[in-house]
Design a protein around this motif. Structure first.
Motif, PDB file in Angstrom:
ATOM      1  N   GLN A 137      40.990  13.254  48.962  1.00 12.59           N
ATOM      2  CA  GLN A 137      41.614  12.552  47.982  1.00 12.59           C
ATOM      3  C   GLN A 137      42.824  13.247  47.657  1.00 12.59           C
ATOM      4  O   GLN A 137      44.029  12.825  47.332  1.00 12.59           O
ATOM      5  N   THR A 138      42.526  14.671  47.180  1.00  9.64           N
ATOM      6  CA  THR A 138      43.765  15.772  46.752  1.00  9.64           C
ATOM      7  C   THR A 138      44.795  15.901  47.770  1.00  9.64           C
ATOM      8  O   THR A 138      45.940  15.803  47.351  1.00  9.64           O
ATOM      9  N   ILE A 159      44.327   6.260  45.207  1.00  6.81           N
ATOM     10  CA  ILE A 159      43.764   7.229  45.868  1.00  6.81           C
ATOM     11  C   ILE A 159      42.605   7.929  45.120  1.00  6.81           C
ATOM     12  O   ILE A 159      41.348   8.279  45.551  1.00  6.81           O
ATOM     13  N   SER A 160      42.629   7.912  43.723  1.00  6.72           N
ATOM     14  CA  SER A 160      41.522   8.375  42.985  1.00  6.72           C
ATOM     15  C   SER A 160      40.297   7.509  42.909  1.00  6.72           C
ATOM     16  O   SER A 160      39.303   7.916  42.638  1.00  6.72           O
ATOM     17  N   SER A 208      39.228   5.780  45.667  1.00 10.54           N
ATOM     18  CA  SER A 208      38.755   5.556  46.813  1.00 10.54           C
ATOM     19  C   SER A 208      37.319   6.485  46.819  1.00 10.54           C
ATOM     20  O   SER A 208      37.272   7.073  45.996  1.00 10.54           O
ATOM     21  N   PHE A 230      41.942  11.000  38.137  1.00  9.85           N
ATOM     22  CA  PHE A 230      40.877  11.705  38.414  1.00  9.85           C
ATOM     23  C   PHE A 230      40.007  12.183  37.429  1.00  9.85           C
ATOM     24  O   PHE A 230      38.870  12.523  37.842  1.00  9.85           O
ATOM     25  N   LEU A 246      41.484   5.826  52.804  1.00  8.47           N
ATOM     26  CA  LEU A 246      42.654   6.464  52.065  1.00  8.47           C
ATOM     27  C   LEU A 246      43.821   5.617  52.657  1.00  8.47           C
ATOM     28  O   LEU A 246      45.043   6.096  52.272  1.00  8.47           O
TER      29      LEU A 246
END
Length: 405
Positions: free
Chosen positions: A291-292, A281-282, A284, A142, A263
């Motif tokens: 995301q978190t 995920i980071s 996307s 991230f 996601l």
């Protein structure tokens, strides 16, 4: 149809499909294997080995029994496990998975806990270590060190909540092992347990250290095998289109929860392997909060790769795997909910760019301690792993010679 027959058909069909996929897609298999091997060789092995060795020594010397007697009044009322569970919990947080399962199984082998207590204990002692959460996920994926505080808070608080819920697991069980009452105070009893354990284990310290190194490396070799295997399975499922098929179903669930459907695929990847899932995920284009939240779920769920490691370790005991799997789902829900609840007070109000409030180990112009450790393992981890494996081979050869004689 008989359940066992159905299980046999499913397992046989799944393994056949995977074997054919490996044969037909050798390039994807090789790349996925390299990726899994690189992560294990450079980061996982060198970062976990010292914890595993020291923990084995602490167990052999009797420090765990010492901690168990001292912390019995805390762990028993809260989690309905013996005080020695505090050691397992602490090492699980410090070294990460599958340390919690390894030391829970060790306590069970020593008859320090019952099977039910083991099921309670393993449910909340397997978690991601700070090095992975802060360095790999927050900074590496991230590029946001402050996000590590939120992820860690949701992860570890969620684990505590899981432990509090799992204390009610098999509440009717009355066969709870406890320490004998003694006229001595708690501290003298703890020292007595420490001394008696050291005397009972009559191995010389050199032999104890050799056994600790051998056992730790053996466990980490198993961990490496699972990481590589599930990296390959995850890649093959994506190539053959299975991930996209299931993602269409997950999309509906995410939309219902008002989470971006982009996601879905990263989430499915994370269910198999945490590192790959966290990276996707980071990458996307969903909102950072979403995301978190999904990353928190993936970290808490542990991924099938880690769960397979835990199942393998628990297979040598009478501790069942099903309660652990239920706890992982519960932890995932708790972690997602806590991320949502703590987003404004921790990330927006406390760690926002406007306040410039950062963790105590972070400075504006220098790397954090965790960043330094992560870079250290990336640069020197391969040499540490190679040295440890050579040591393992030497110890194994010596053991074989002793057995032959």
């Amino acid at each position: 149809m008989n359940t066992q027959v159905l299980k046999t058909i499913v397992l046989a069909s799944s393994m056949t499909i995977i074997a054919l996929s490996i044969i037909l897609l050798p390039e994807h298999t090789l790349n996925a294997s390299k990726s899994g091997l690189s992560m294990w060789w450079n980061i996982v092995f060198p970062s976990l080995l010292p914890f595993f060795i020291i923990s084995e020594l602490l167990i052999g010397i009797g420090v765990v029994r010492f901690i168990g007697v001292l912390l019995e009044p805390l762990m028993r009322p809260l989690f309905r496990v013996p005080g020695s569970g505090a050691f397992v919990w602490a090492m699980g947080i410090a070294s990460g998975f599958p340390a919690g399962a390894k030391y829970t199984a060790h306590l069970r082998h020593n008859n320090d806990i019952t099977a039910i207590e083991g099921e309670r204990l393993v449910s909340f002692t397997n978690c991601s270590n700070p090095l992975f959460i802060f360095a790999a996920v927050a900074v590496g994926f991230f590029h946001n060190p402050s996000l590590g505080i939120l992820l860690a808070a949701a992860h570890y608080i969620g684990n505590i909540l899981v432990g509090l819920v799992m204390r009610f697991h098999r509440s009717e069980d009355r066969f709870t092992k406890s320490y004998e009452r003694s006229p001595l105070g708690r501290l003298p009893r703890a020292f007595k347990a420490l001394h008696e354990t050291r005397l009972y284990d009559d191995r010389p310290f050199g032999k104890m250290m050799g056994d600790a190194v051998h056992s730790s490396i053996k466990t980490l070799l198993m961990v490496g095998g699972f990481i590589i295997l599930f990296s390959v399975i995850n890649e093959l499922l994506s190539v053959i289109g299975f991930t996209s098929l299931v993602a269409s179903i997950v999309n509906v669930i995410l939309i219902t929860l008002h989470i971006s459907p982009t996601l879905a695929t990263p989430l499915l990847s994370g269910l198999f392997e945490i590192t790959l899932g966290s990276r996707l995920i980071s990458e996307s284009n969903a909102h950072l909060m979403q995301q978190t939240m999904v990353a928190s779920f993936v970290l808490a769920f542990n991924g099938f790769s880690v769960q397979a490691q835990v199942a393998s370790i628990l297979a040598d005991t009478d501790i069942r795997f099903k309660p652990f799997f239920f706890a992982r789902l519960l932890h995932g829900v708790f972690a997602m909910g806590l991320t949502l609840l703590l987003w404004k007070p921790i990330y927006i109000d406390w760690l926002s760019e406007g306040t410039k409030t950062l963790p105590v180990f972070h400075t504006e112009n220098s790397s954090s301690i965790i960043d330094i450790l992560y870079v250290f393992f990336e640069r020197t981890g391969s040499w540490l792993t190679l040295f440890a494996l050579i040591t393992f081979v030497i110890l194994s050869i010596r053991r074989m010679r002793i057995q032959i004689q």
